[in-house]
Design an enzyme around this catalytic site. Structure first.
Site, PDB file in Angstrom:
ATOM      1  N   ASN A 178       0.841  -1.204   0.000  1.00 18.36           N
ATOM      2  CA  ASN A 178       0.000   0.000   0.000  1.00 18.36           C
ATOM      3  C   ASN A 178       0.876   1.254   0.000  1.00 18.36           C
ATOM      4  OD1 ASN A 178      -2.302   1.540   0.062  1.00 18.36           O
ATOM      5  ND2 ASN A 178      -3.135   0.604   1.914  1.00 18.36           N
ATOM      6  N   PHE A 179       0.226   2.372  -0.241  1.00 21.06           N
ATOM      7  CA  PHE A 179       0.838   3.710  -0.155  1.00 21.06           C
ATOM      8  C   PHE A 179       2.028   3.899  -1.098  1.00 21.06           C
ATOM      9  CE2 PHE A 179      -0.980   2.851   4.168  1.00 21.06           C
ATOM     10  CZ  PHE A 179      -2.080   3.680   4.022  1.00 21.06           C
ATOM     11  N   LEU A 180       1.962   3.254  -2.284  1.00 23.55           N
ATOM     12  CA  LEU A 180       2.970   3.537  -3.312  1.00 23.55           C
ATOM     13  C   LEU A 180       2.780   4.983  -3.765  1.00 23.55           C
ATOM     14  CD1 LEU A 180       5.002   2.946  -5.628  1.00 23.55           C
ATOM     15  CD2 LEU A 180       3.085   2.010  -6.928  1.00 23.55           C
TER      16      LEU A 180
END
Ligand SMILES: CC(C)(COP(=O)(O)OP(=O)(O)OC[C@H]1O[C@@H](n2cnc3c(N)ncnc32)[C@H](O)[C@@H]1OP(=O)(O)O)[C@@H](O)C(=O)NCCC(=O)NCCS
Length: 428
Positions: A178-180
């Protein structure tokens, strides 16, 4: 290596017919994905210079069996970080260090996901990021960033957290990615594949070879293509922000009236989840989720981490029977968006449906109670994917389809394409 469950594999051989069903429904769902690509004007033959080199199924392939795509060992994993252009350096982000956490918050607040019209940008709070990145047994090595060497400015980030995922009855140890995020000024310079390859390397070093992730964009190859639905709770503000439009021949007062929620919850006994509820609530959720093609498997410790009510992060309400056993639960997380360039409003407060199970009351009544509590806590909108059994209440509770799709992906694991209703996993 994936952790295959042999007994469950045997079950698969019992009925050829059921296998045929899987193949048939996979082919049908594949057709849906191909139709979606046509609608989105995406050429299925479009080359993906990065993804075409990765262990993911080709976009137009009909997957018939579940399992890893490639098998590697630790010896195959590079021991040093991937090279970065000279100006940049890799950093491990310590989420417990407020300054470093603040750097991640700021990068995401200014550069993370926006809608197609660039009106809104997700604004994950600092408390939310701590919650999302530090579940039980999280690895601090899996929170990585890229800084500019000279200024130390954080310009890239990607994270992984450990998860156990049930895929068509196989239990697989995975990472949820997540949170790329890459700073807007460094876009389209192929930094994203470097971040993805580096997190893959760090995950592989822990002997984990599969990942689950979601994205708005279509890349090889979605396991399911899901859609967001939105329930207005503050229609006036949503119209003022251009989140929604006033329908033709509808006045604002009529719109407000149409979107009223119940003044009181339908269930007289519904209340926030407490620690004492965890054994029965976790069992309830695990039993429910096991019927879906892709779903998380949580220990009680993990369940408490994910569902423990935390103001402005996550909420969970339960109904119990006479013996105090949880029979129903509804939950949502808080994810505001910055409203970009609007003179009147700076932020939109959105609730996102998380995990809901109804056994003693109809699911629609339970969700009506969720809307009641969300309205009471001043949320402007309640968002919900068409996954799990959600499609059964969306229309009657006046959710409207959004224009974005959310694609679910697995890395290094192929499985027949799923319908949204066969997805039992929510990624934040
Ligand atoms: C997503 C983001 C990091 C991609 O960076 P970028 O500079 O646009 O793209 P790059 O030139 O570095 O890399 C392009 C490659 O990354 C892939 N890619 C882009 N976004 C991706 C995503 N969300 N997930 C997986 N791969 C992605 C592309 O498909 C492309 O690979 P391909 O050539 O094989 O198709 C960047 O656009 C960003 O920060 N966007 C805002 C936040 C966001 O949307 N994050 C993803 C949330 S799911």
């Amino acid at each position: 290596m994936s952790d295959h469950n042999n007994n469950k594999d045997k079950d698969k051989d019992i009925s050829d017919d059921s296998n045929k069903e899987i193949v048939k429904s996979s082919a049908e769902n594949n057709k849906q994905i191909m139709k979606l690509l046509t609608n989105m004007k995406i050429d299925p033959d479009q080359p993906h210079p990065f993804w075409d080199t990765q262990p993911v199924p080709k976009i137009d392939i009909v997957v018939e069996k579940s399992g890893p795509i490639e098998i590697k060992t630790l010896d195959d994993v590079r021991k040093e970080p991937l090279p970065l252009p000279d100006l940049f350096e890799w950093v491990h982000i310590n989420i417990n260090d407020n300054e470093q956490l603040q750097d991640v918050y700021q990068l995401l607040n200014e550069n993370y996901v926006e809608d197609d019209d660039n009106l809104f940008r997700f604004d994950y709070s600092v408390a939310f990021l701590k919650w999302a990145l530090q579940p039980p047994h999280y690895l601090k090595d899996w929170h990585i960033g890229v800084r500019v060497k000279s200024s130390k400015k954080l310009v890239g980030f990607i994270s992984g957290i450990p998860a156990t995922i049930n895929v068509d009855t196989d239990i697989v140890k995975m990472v949820e990615i997540n949170f790329l995020c890459v700073h807007k000024k460094l876009r389209e310079k192929r930094l994203a594949p470097v971040l993805i390859k580096e997190i893959t390397r760090l995950v592989n070093l822990q002997n984990i070879w599969q990942a689950a992730y979601t994205a708005g964009l279509v890349i090889p190859k979605p396991v399911a293509s899901c859609r967001y639905f939105h329930r207005s709770l503050n229609p006036k503000k949503l119209v003022e922000c251009n989140f929604s439009a006033l329908p033709p021949r509808c006045t604002m007062s009529l719109l407000i009236q149409l979107n009223r929620v119940n003044e009181k919850p339908k269930s007289a006994t519904i209340r926030p989840l407490t620690k004492e509820d965890v054994p029965s609530a976790c069992a309830l959720l695990m039993t429910y989720l096991s019927k879906f093609g892709v779903s998380p498997v949580m220990t009680e410790e993990e369940f408490w981490h994910w569902l423990r009510p935390q103001k402005d992060v996550v909420n969970c309400y339960v109904i119990t029977d006479a013996a105090g056993k949880v029979t129903d639960m509804t939950s949502w997380y808080t994810l505001p968006s910055s409203v970009i360039g609007n003179a009147k409003h700076k932020t939109l407060k959105a609730a996102f449906s998380f995990y809901n199970v109804a056994t003693s009351v109809p699911l629609i009544d339970l969700m009506a109670d969720a809307l009641h509590f969300a309205k009471k806590s001043d949320f402007d909108v309640f968002n919900c994917l068409d996954i799990m059994d959600n499609a059964t209440f969306l229309k009657d509770l006046k959710f409207q389809p959004g224009d974005g799709n959310l694609q679910y992906y697995l890395y290094n694991y192929s499985t027949p394409t799923k319908k949204p209703a066969d997805i039992g996993l929510v990624l934040l």
